[in-house]
Design a protein around this motif. Structure first.
Motif, short mmCIF file in Angstrom:
data_model
loop_
_atom_site.label_atom_id
_atom_site.label_comp_id
_atom_site.label_asym_id
_atom_site.label_seq_id
_atom_site.Cartn_x
_atom_site.Cartn_y
_atom_site.Cartn_z
N GLU A 527 48.99 52.34 42.02
CA GLU A 527 50.01 53.31 41.64
C GLU A 527 49.56 54.04 40.38
O GLU A 527 49.07 53.41 39.43
N THR A 528 49.70 55.37 40.36
CA THR A 528 49.25 56.16 39.21
C THR A 528 50.40 56.77 38.42
O THR A 528 50.14 57.47 37.43
N LYS A 529 51.62 56.53 38.84
CA LYS A 529 52.76 57.06 38.10
C LYS A 529 52.77 56.47 36.69
O LYS A 529 52.71 55.27 36.49
N ASP A 530 52.85 57.37 35.70
CA ASP A 530 52.89 57.00 34.28
C ASP A 530 51.61 56.32 33.81
O ASP A 530 51.57 55.76 32.71
N ALA A 531 50.57 56.32 34.63
CA ALA A 531 49.30 55.70 34.22
C ALA A 531 48.43 56.72 33.50
O ALA A 531 48.45 57.91 33.83
N ALA A 545 40.95 47.14 39.12
CA ALA A 545 41.04 45.68 39.08
C ALA A 545 42.38 45.23 38.53
O ALA A 545 43.01 44.30 39.05
N LYS A 546 42.86 45.88 37.47
CA LYS A 546 44.15 45.52 36.89
C LYS A 546 45.28 45.81 37.87
O LYS A 546 46.24 45.03 37.98
N PRO A 553 49.30 38.71 42.44
CA PRO A 553 49.26 37.76 41.32
C PRO A 553 48.48 36.49 41.63
O PRO A 553 47.88 35.90 40.74
N LYS A 554 48.47 36.04 42.89
CA LYS A 554 47.79 34.80 43.24
C LYS A 554 46.29 34.90 43.05
O LYS A 554 45.60 33.89 42.91
N LYS A 555 45.79 36.13 43.11
CA LYS A 555 44.35 36.32 42.98
C LYS A 555 43.95 36.71 41.56
O LYS A 555 42.81 37.06 41.31
N SER A 556 44.89 36.67 40.66
CA SER A 556 44.62 37.18 39.32
C SER A 556 43.53 36.41 38.61
O SER A 556 42.72 36.98 37.88
N ASN A 557 43.48 35.08 38.81
CA ASN A 557 42.45 34.29 38.13
C ASN A 557 41.06 34.70 38.56
O ASN A 557 40.16 34.90 37.74
N ASN A 558 40.86 34.82 39.89
CA ASN A 558 39.55 35.24 40.38
C ASN A 558 39.20 36.63 39.90
O ASN A 558 38.06 36.91 39.52
N MET A 563 36.57 40.82 36.33
CA MET A 563 36.66 41.81 35.25
C MET A 563 35.79 41.41 34.07
O MET A 563 35.17 42.26 33.43
N GLU A 564 35.72 40.09 33.80
CA GLU A 564 34.85 39.64 32.72
C GLU A 564 33.40 39.95 33.04
O GLU A 564 32.64 40.39 32.18
#
Length: 571
Positions: A527-531, A545-546, A553-558, A563-564
């Motif tokens: 979504e690009t609204k307000d981005a 990625a963000k 959310p379940k894949k956030s750790n991976n 991203m690192e």
């Protein structure tokens, strides 16, 4: 400080016009006037894009019967309706077969016409008789582009859209090189000459070649006018101005319907469409060149003069030191100067975003032109249906403008594509069973128009959505790539429409299914609204990625680990 006017060629690439336009005004009265003048380009463009609805229309027809049609007075009691009943076979769909006839017997008498034909059929071998009620002539009636020659009408239309695709590639480059207003003028003048020549075509080959050239001019002038409007207006108004041009484009649809009511012979109608472009050279006299383009090409003195004129006619005055304020310091110059289209596919997340957007562009164009060019197959008058389609497109502009900023790009695009897809499927179902109930034909037309409303809104949204999804260094390239996918959809639309002569239900089902699939693709877009708009390739990858982390959310750790790694690669 050195005066930029005295050393324009040295400093032209370092002037920030966005600073200047803040003093000119974001949307002053003179800028609105210039936009209205540039808007006119969309009217003849819209006329040419759907001219084939009338110029290449295929009216009701039957095989010619020499034994009857060459002797109009010999059978006084034989009406046209009676002749259809006796002479034309009926298909399984309860419709007459317009491409075959029963074989007549010799020495037929008027007293017993039912015995004048055998049960054997044959293809039309003596030509065709056309219903002249709605159209006095079209290219289909003049060159018999029906039945086994139907494919050549489709090829002619595909050639036109091939011209649209080629011009999409080179048209923008021409306006970047030679100027916005210059390309607009030359293209519109060429459309006049080519359109007049097209009205005197002596063969389908000549007609198709000239229509190809017209398509090139249509898109070249369209793109130049679109960019011109975006360049002379402030950032705040670019979205509504950019979307609203499609509404003006639809005005061309409506005017074409009116014109075709009075000009029912295709050559006269084609001539009328050509004459519509004669208005712009008069408007061009009052249309100055884009000052932003002039400054980018080193013509600083002209750019300064036009900028000052726009400000003055807006009731403003530029500060004396505005040009020194607009100078970009050396340290602020872009460092990524050489970015090529293949960069869209080098990074994993950007590649996925690009492929999804290309598919959505393709579907929007395929369904849009499929519905626009196929209004002749709907129940009701072709002219009224075409005008109503134009009205739906006009309504799609405020629908897009007032929803995407409130609810977001992705959910609005998703819902609109779902609605358009379902409307296409419901329209197909209603039309398929309309032979048993004529009221269903009207229902089918209503759903088709609702589909046109939805897909027009989606088409308007996808332009802005694509520009916001990609970084500054690739933004124009991404929009251009999407536009090329759309042109491929336009080229394919006549082929899909052709299928209806064999399988009447299949085109609508394809339009609906592909729209639903495109809607599903929307769920995987950020979504690009307000981005904040991204600037570099690396910024874009981090943004993607963000956005995926927020959606899953379940894949956030991976993804954090990814991203690192990305950040390490960028160091």
């Amino acid at each position: 400080m050195e005066n930029p006017e005295q050393d324009s060629r040295k400093r032209f690439q370092r002037l920030d016009f966005d600073i200047i336009i803040k003093h000119i005004g974001s949307a002053g009265k003179y800028q609105i006037l210039l936009i209205c003048l540039a808007y006119y380009i969309a009217i003849p463009s819209g006329m040419n894009q759907v001219a084939s609805v009338f110029v290449a229309a295929i009216p009701k027809h039957r095989c010619k019967i020499l034994e009857f049609d060459n002797l109009p007075g010999a059978y006084k009691n034989l009406t046209e309706e009676h002749l259809w009943e006796l002479y034309i076979p009926v298909l399984d769909t309860n419709k007459y077969d317009e491409c075959r006839r029963y074989i007549p017997v010799k020495n037929c008498t008027e007293e017993d016409l039912s015995n004048c034909f055998t049960n054997d059929t044959k293809a039309c071998d003596a030509g065709y008789v056309y219903d002249r009620t709605e159209f006095e002539s079209t290219i289909a009636t003049e060159w018999n582009i029906v039945c086994d020659r139907l494919i050549w009408g489709t090829v002619s239309l595909m050639i036109y859209f091939a011209g649209v695709g080629i011009s999409s590639v080179v048209g923008g480059n021409l306006s970047d090189r030679f100027g916005r207003t210059r390309v607009m003028l030359i293209a519109q003048l060429a459309m006049v000459g080519l359109g007049i020549g097209c009205s005197f075509s002596t063969s389908l080959i000549m007609f198709s070649a000239l229509r190809f050239a017209i398509a090139c001019c249509v898109i070249a002038s369209w793109e130049a006018s679109f960019v011109y409007m975006i360049e002379v207006i402030g950032n705040k108004w670019r979205t509504p101005v950019g979307i609203s041009i499609q509404g003006v484009f639809a005005v061309g649809y409506i005017l074409l319907s009116v014109m075709s009511y009075y000009l029912r012979e295709w050559r006269s109608l084609q001539l009328g469409v050509a004459v519509a472009s004669c208005v712009f050279p008069i408007l061009w006299i009052f249309l100055p060149e884009s000052p932003r383009w002039l400054l980018s090409k080193g013509e600083v003195e002209k750019g300064m003069k036009i900028s000052d004129t726009i400000a003055r006619r807006n009731g403003r005055k530029l500060p004396d030191d505005i040009w020194n304020q607009a100078l970009i310091k050396d340290g602020n110059e872009m460092t990524e100067a050489h970015i090529y289209p293949h960069e869209l596919f080098k990074r994993r997340l950007m590649k996925l975003i690009t492929l999804r957007m290309m598919f959505i562009w393709f579907v929007c164009s395929l369904v849009y032109y499929g519905l626009s060019l196929n209004v002749g197959s709907l129940a009701g008058d072709t002219r009224i249906n075409n005008a109503l389609g134009g009205l739906c497109e006009i309504l799609s502009c405020p629908l897009a403008i007032f929803t995407i900023d409130r609810f977001g790009r992705r959910p609005v695009l998703f819902i609109i594509l779902i609605a358009a897809g379902l409307a296409c499927i419901f329209s197909t179902a209603a039309n398929y069973f309309s032979s048993a109930d004529s009221a269903l034909g009207v229902v089918g037309t209503i759903f088709a128009l609702l589909g046109k409303l939805g897909i027009s809104s989606a088409f308007a949204i996808i332009y802005n959505y694509t520009a916001e999804l990609f970084p500054t260094v690739l933004r124009a390239t991404a929009v251009g790539t999407g536009s090329m996918s759309a042109r491929l959809g336009g080229i394919c639309s006549p082929l899909v429409i052709l299928i209806q002569y064999s399988l009447p239900w299949l085109p609508g089902v394809l339009f609906g299914a592909l729209s639903l699939l495109a809607a599903a693709m929307c769920l995987y877009l950020p979504e690009t609204k307000d981005a904040r708009l991204t600037t570099t390739l690396e910024d874009a990858e981090i943004f993607y990625a963000k956005a995926r982390n927020l959606a899953n959310p379940k894949k956030s750790n991976n993804d954090c680990h990814e991203m690192e790694k990305l950040d390490e690669n960028l160091m």
